[in-house]
Scaffold this motif. Structure first.
Motif, PDB file in Angstrom:
ATOM      1  N   GLN A  29      -9.695 -18.133  -6.651  1.00 36.87           N
ATOM      2  CA  GLN A  29      -8.690 -18.017  -5.587  1.00 36.87           C
ATOM      3  C   GLN A  29      -8.573 -16.579  -5.084  1.00 36.87           C
ATOM      4  O   GLN A  29      -8.452 -16.339  -3.883  1.00 36.87           O
ATOM      5  N   ILE A  30      -8.625 -15.634  -6.006  1.00 34.90           N
ATOM      6  CA  ILE A  30      -8.545 -14.221  -5.618  1.00 34.90           C
ATOM      7  C   ILE A  30      -9.773 -13.825  -4.808  1.00 34.90           C
ATOM      8  O   ILE A  30      -9.669 -13.115  -3.796  1.00 34.90           O
ATOM      9  N   ASP A  31     -10.943 -14.288  -5.245  1.00 34.71           N
ATOM     10  CA  ASP A  31     -12.182 -14.023  -4.502  1.00 34.71           C
ATOM     11  C   ASP A  31     -12.059 -14.497  -3.056  1.00 34.71           C
ATOM     12  O   ASP A  31     -12.440 -13.792  -2.111  1.00 34.71           O
ATOM     13  N   ALA A  32     -11.522 -15.701  -2.884  1.00 37.02           N
ATOM     14  CA  ALA A  32     -11.422 -16.291  -1.545  1.00 37.02           C
ATOM     15  C   ALA A  32     -10.486 -15.478  -0.658  1.00 37.02           C
ATOM     16  O   ALA A  32     -10.777 -15.246   0.535  1.00 37.02           O
ATOM     17  N   VAL A  33      -9.365 -15.029  -1.218  1.00 33.41           N
ATOM     18  CA  VAL A  33      -8.411 -14.237  -0.435  1.00 33.41           C
ATOM     19  C   VAL A  33      -9.020 -12.883  -0.069  1.00 33.41           C
ATOM     20  O   VAL A  33      -8.860 -12.399   1.064  1.00 33.41           O
ATOM     21  N   LEU A  34      -9.746 -12.273  -0.978  1.00 35.49           N
ATOM     22  CA  LEU A  34     -10.385 -10.992  -0.680  1.00 35.49           C
ATOM     23  C   LEU A  34     -11.428 -11.130   0.423  1.00 35.49           C
ATOM     24  O   LEU A  34     -11.573 -10.226   1.269  1.00 35.49           O
ATOM     25  N   GLU A  35     -12.149 -12.236   0.437  1.00 32.35           N
ATOM     26  CA  GLU A  35     -13.139 -12.452   1.494  1.00 32.35           C
ATOM     27  C   GLU A  35     -12.446 -12.561   2.852  1.00 32.35           C
ATOM     28  O   GLU A  35     -12.915 -12.007   3.854  1.00 32.35           O
ATOM     29  N   LYS A  36     -11.339 -13.292   2.903  1.00 32.63           N
ATOM     30  CA  LYS A  36     -10.584 -13.403   4.163  1.00 32.63           C
ATOM     31  C   LYS A  36     -10.056 -12.032   4.589  1.00 32.63           C
ATOM     32  O   LYS A  36     -10.079 -11.691   5.776  1.00 32.63           O
ATOM     33  N   ALA A  37      -9.579 -11.274   3.613  1.00 32.32           N
ATOM     34  CA  ALA A  37      -9.030  -9.950   3.918  1.00 32.32           C
ATOM     35  C   ALA A  37     -10.127  -9.016   4.442  1.00 32.32           C
ATOM     36  O   ALA A  37      -9.909  -8.255   5.396  1.00 32.32           O
ATOM     37  N   LYS A  38     -11.295  -9.063   3.820  1.00 28.54           N
ATOM     38  CA  LYS A  38     -12.420  -8.236   4.274  1.00 28.54           C
ATOM     39  C   LYS A  38     -12.807  -8.587   5.705  1.00 28.54           C
ATOM     40  O   LYS A  38     -13.067  -7.703   6.529  1.00 28.54           O
ATOM     41  N   SER A  39     -12.851  -9.875   5.991  1.00 26.65           N
ATOM     42  CA  SER A  39     -13.240 -10.324   7.324  1.00 26.65           C
ATOM     43  C   SER A  39     -12.236  -9.846   8.374  1.00 26.65           C
ATOM     44  O   SER A  39     -12.624  -9.339   9.438  1.00 26.65           O
ATOM     45  N   LYS A  40     -10.953  -9.980   8.065  1.00 32.52           N
ATOM     46  CA  LYS A  40      -9.913  -9.545   8.997  1.00 32.52           C
ATOM     47  C   LYS A  40      -9.973  -8.032   9.207  1.00 32.52           C
ATOM     48  O   LYS A  40      -9.860  -7.542  10.338  1.00 32.52           O
ATOM     49  N   ALA A  41     -10.156  -7.289   8.116  1.00 30.84           N
ATOM     50  CA  ALA A  41     -10.235  -5.833   8.218  1.00 30.84           C
ATOM     51  C   ALA A  41     -11.433  -5.414   9.066  1.00 30.84           C
ATOM     52  O   ALA A  41     -11.337  -4.497   9.891  1.00 30.84           O
ATOM     53  N   SER A  42     -12.548  -6.093   8.867  1.00 30.72           N
ATOM     54  CA  SER A  42     -13.754  -5.773   9.636  1.00 30.72           C
ATOM     55  C   SER A  42     -13.532  -6.009  11.125  1.00 30.72           C
ATOM     56  O   SER A  42     -13.960  -5.208  11.965  1.00 30.72           O
ATOM     57  N   GLU A  43     -12.844  -7.107  11.457  1.00 36.30           N
ATOM     58  CA  GLU A  43     -12.533  -7.397  12.862  1.00 36.30           C
ATOM     59  C   GLU A  43     -11.716  -6.276  13.493  1.00 36.30           C
ATOM     60  O   GLU A  43     -11.884  -5.950  14.669  1.00 36.30           O
ATOM     61  N   ASN A  44     -10.826  -5.691  12.688  1.00 37.47           N
ATOM     62  CA  ASN A  44      -9.897  -4.679  13.209  1.00 37.47           C
ATOM     63  C   ASN A  44     -10.397  -3.253  13.018  1.00 37.47           C
ATOM     64  O   ASN A  44      -9.666  -2.293  13.300  1.00 37.47           O
ATOM     65  N   GLY A  45     -11.620  -3.108  12.504  1.00 36.69           N
ATOM     66  CA  GLY A  45     -12.168  -1.778  12.299  1.00 36.69           C
ATOM     67  C   GLY A  45     -11.551  -1.040  11.132  1.00 36.69           C
ATOM     68  O   GLY A  45     -11.566   0.194  11.077  1.00 36.69           O
ATOM     69  N   GLY A  46     -11.005  -1.795  10.183  1.00 32.90           N
ATOM     70  CA  GLY A  46     -10.375  -1.184   9.011  1.00 32.90           C
ATOM     71  C   GLY A  46     -11.023  -1.624   7.714  1.00 32.90           C
ATOM     72  O   GLY A  46     -12.191  -2.023   7.694  1.00 32.90           O
ATOM     73  N   LYS A  47     -10.262  -1.585   6.657  1.00 30.99           N
ATOM     74  CA  LYS A  47     -10.764  -1.921   5.324  1.00 30.99           C
ATOM     75  C   LYS A  47      -9.624  -2.554   4.521  1.00 30.99           C
ATOM     76  O   LYS A  47      -8.451  -2.482   4.911  1.00 30.99           O
ATOM     77  N   VAL A  48      -9.960  -3.166   3.410  1.00 32.50           N
ATOM     78  CA  VAL A  48      -8.943  -3.582   2.453  1.00 32.50           C
ATOM     79  C   VAL A  48      -8.533  -2.318   1.709  1.00 32.50           C
ATOM     80  O   VAL A  48      -9.331  -1.725   0.977  1.00 32.50           O
ATOM     81  N   CYS A  49      -7.304  -1.853   1.940  1.00 35.55           N
ATOM     82  CA  CYS A  49      -6.911  -0.520   1.480  1.00 35.55           C
ATOM     83  C   CYS A  49      -6.157  -0.542   0.155  1.00 35.55           C
ATOM     84  O   CYS A  49      -6.066   0.497  -0.520  1.00 35.55           O
ATOM     85  N   MET A  50      -5.590  -1.691  -0.222  1.00 36.61           N
ATOM     86  CA  MET A  50      -4.825  -1.754  -1.462  1.00 36.61           C
ATOM     87  C   MET A  50      -4.650  -3.203  -1.885  1.00 36.61           C
ATOM     88  O   MET A  50      -4.493  -4.096  -1.049  1.00 36.61           O
ATOM     89  N   ILE A  51      -4.709  -3.417  -3.208  1.00 36.65           N
ATOM     90  CA  ILE A  51      -4.295  -4.694  -3.777  1.00 36.65           C
ATOM     91  C   ILE A  51      -3.007  -4.405  -4.535  1.00 36.65           C
ATOM     92  O   ILE A  51      -2.987  -3.595  -5.462  1.00 36.65           O
ATOM     93  N   TYR A  52      -1.920  -5.034  -4.087  1.00 35.90           N
ATOM     94  CA  TYR A  52      -0.596  -4.737  -4.632  1.00 35.90           C
ATOM     95  C   TYR A  52      -0.075  -5.959  -5.388  1.00 35.90           C
ATOM     96  O   TYR A  52       0.022  -7.054  -4.822  1.00 35.90           O
ATOM     97  N   LEU A  53       0.255  -5.750  -6.648  1.00 32.76           N
ATOM     98  CA  LEU A  53       0.689  -6.838  -7.521  1.00 32.76           C
ATOM     99  C   LEU A  53       2.125  -6.614  -7.972  1.00 32.76           C
ATOM    100  O   LEU A  53       2.608  -5.486  -8.018  1.00 32.76           O
ATOM    101  N   GLU A  54       2.775  -7.694  -8.337  1.00 34.34           N
ATOM    102  CA  GLU A  54       4.057  -7.631  -9.022  1.00 34.34           C
ATOM    103  C   GLU A  54       3.977  -8.631 -10.167  1.00 34.34           C
ATOM    104  O   GLU A  54       3.807  -9.830  -9.932  1.00 34.34           O
ATOM    105  N   SER A  55       4.038  -8.141 -11.376  1.00 28.74           N
ATOM    106  CA  SER A  55       3.874  -9.031 -12.527  1.00 28.74           C
ATOM    107  C   SER A  55       4.689  -8.516 -13.699  1.00 28.74           C
ATOM    108  O   SER A  55       4.462  -7.397 -14.168  1.00 28.74           O
ATOM    109  N   PRO A  56       5.665  -9.300 -14.170  1.00 28.84           N
ATOM    110  CA  PRO A  56       6.066 -10.610 -13.670  1.00 28.84           C
ATOM    111  C   PRO A  56       6.679 -10.510 -12.273  1.00 28.84           C
ATOM    112  O   PRO A  56       7.274  -9.508 -11.908  1.00 28.84           O
ATOM    113  N   GLY A  57       6.535 -11.604 -11.512  1.00 27.72           N
ATOM    114  CA  GLY A  57       7.096 -11.643 -10.173  1.00 27.72           C
ATOM    115  C   GLY A  57       8.602 -11.817 -10.212  1.00 27.72           C
ATOM    116  O   GLY A  57       9.157 -12.442 -11.118  1.00 27.72           O
TER     117      GLY A  57
END
Length: 436
Positions: free
Chosen positions: A169-197
């Motif tokens: 699931q994480i792999d799939a979200v990162l792929e979507k994020a990479k694609s969106k960033a590429s469209e916008n001329g940017g990058k995936v700049c941070m993975i932000y977690l909260e645990s426990p949520g």
């Protein structure tokens, strides 16, 4: 060496060497909290650090002043090598930051005026227009709101995944994020977690996130994590693949419901960009609050241990009560995946949990209004027991559909157990449940 020579290896005025080991034994954080980062000889022999109420500091020489500002402005790597101005650094804050770094095994730490200041400055230091932030859910409402409603105004997008997400699931979200960033001329700049949520206590698999990040991204992209619910005693995220650990120091570290502050910690390379932005924006913890936090750090282990023991007893009682539908308590995990994450990442179940009552908002309100020992208030991690209703209070700003998606239901009460007598707390909850 003359008095006017600058020793670039000494960040302060020649303090005595730190003692961090004795006979090859590495001293524990609880021991280091009593003196690490402070030399009484530099403060007239005062056993405890004084509160340094000053806005600015005198330079030994003009050359020293130039060198300090070369570090602050980035013309020379390494930052300030002395005390300059209290928006940048000051003695109480530097001692505090040294001690905070000890708890998480971090190279460096930064203090802030609140947990949200820490999180906002952190994100702004790493996000550029066109970039994408990937985060877990749920997040504290203000954290999620800052990403969705504020950073989005500057062309920064986000994708999220549920706290218990698998590697796939994480792999799939990162792929979507990479694609969106590429469209916008940017990058995936941070993975932000909260645990426990917050407030469900859902855990994130930090190791799976790190593996997914390493496989998907070939640039520096920090993994930051809000460790407020379990840190610094019950979870050490930097040991499991996180790069930056964030805290609302208001909670367990401060622990007396009498201050507001925040911090981040990690390797110096991750801290330097945030320090630079903090130097510009301000938001550093004030000296009085830093001094209070130094006091609190001396007892944080004792307070958290007592609160954790109390929570275990209280939850054992609540789990058997006929008016309780369920508990989001890390000592009673029913999901196999969540238990696996807990076993690998956590050192204790903590003392903040969600109580699911049979009913909805009306039943929760009757329960909350009937409490006599526990206080009806937001926040957590204090010496006193606190209870609140996230759906109508801390997470009210989260859209109703999003709240349902994240498990923040109308029958959920968030409880933070304090250091009172456990049997007294059970008696209080028992009489309050009679009104439900």
């Amino acid at each position: 060496m003359s008095d006017n020579d600058i020793d670039p290896t000494t960040p302060r005025k020649n303090p005595k060497p730190e003692v961090k080991t004795i006979g090859g034994r590495e001293l524990k954080p609880a021991t280091l909290m009593m003196g690490h980062g402070y030399d009484p000889t530099l403060s007239e022999g005062s056993l405890k650090p004084p509160i340094f109420l000053t806005s600015t500091f005198a330079f030994p020489s003009a050359a020293d002043g130039k060198r300090h500002f070369e570090g602050i402005t980035g013309k020379r790597p390494g930052g300030a090598e002395g005390l300059v101005y209290s928006r940048f650094n000051a003695p109480n804050q530097e001692i505090l930051e040294d001690r905070l770094a000890v708890w998480d095994g971090a190279e460096d730490a930064l203090s802030f005026s609140s947990g949200m200041t820490a999180i906002c400055v952190l994100m702004m230091a790493y996000a550029d227009q066109g970039d994408v932030i990937v985060h877990s859910g749920p997040l504290y409402a203000a954290s999620e709101g800052f990403v969705a409603k504020v950073l989005s105004r500057w062309g920064i997008n986000y994708f999220d995944f549920p706290a218990g997400a698998t590697r796939e699931q994480i792999d799939a979200v990162l792929e979507k994020a990479k694609s969106k960033a590429s469209e916008n001329g940017g990058k995936v700049c941070m993975i932000y977690l909260e645990s426990p949520g917050n407030p469900t206590n859902a855990l994130v698999d930090i190791e799976a996130v790190k593996d997914a990040r390493d496989a998907a991204l070939d640039w520096d992209c920090p993994i930051a994590i809000d460790n407020t619910f379990l840190g610094p005693l019950w979870q050490r995220p930097l040991d499991h693949g996180a790069d930056i650990v964030c805290y609302s120091l208001t909670k367990y570290v401060g622990g007396h419901s009498d201050l507001v502050a925040g911090s981040i910690a990690g390797a110096k390379k991750w801290m330097d960009p945030v320090r630079s932005l903090r130097n510009t924006m301000g938001g550093i913890c004030d000296p009085n609050t830093a001094w209070m936090l130094l006091r609190s750090l001396e007892t944080v282990e004792l307070r958290m241990q007592r609160a954790g023991e109390n929570a275990e007893k209280v939850c054992d009682y609540l789990a058997k009560h006929p008016k309780v539908e369920g508990l989001g308590y890390l000592g009673m995990i029913k999901d196999e995946r969540q238990q696996d994450i807990y076993d690998r990442h956590c050192l204790g179940a903590g003392s903040t949990f969600s109580l699911l009552l049979k009913g909805g908002e009306a039943e929760c309100f009757r329960f909350l209004d009937a409490l006599k020992i526990a206080k009806l208030a937001v926040s957590l991690g204090g010496t006193e027991t606190l209870a609140s209703h996230p759906a109508s209070m801390t997470h009210l700003s989260v859209a109703e559909g999003r709240r349902a998606e994240l498990g923040i239901s109308d029958n959920l009460v968030r409880i933070s157990i304090g250091i009172e007598d456990a049997d007294d707390l059970i008696a209080d909850f028992e009489q309050a449940l009679e009104t439900v």
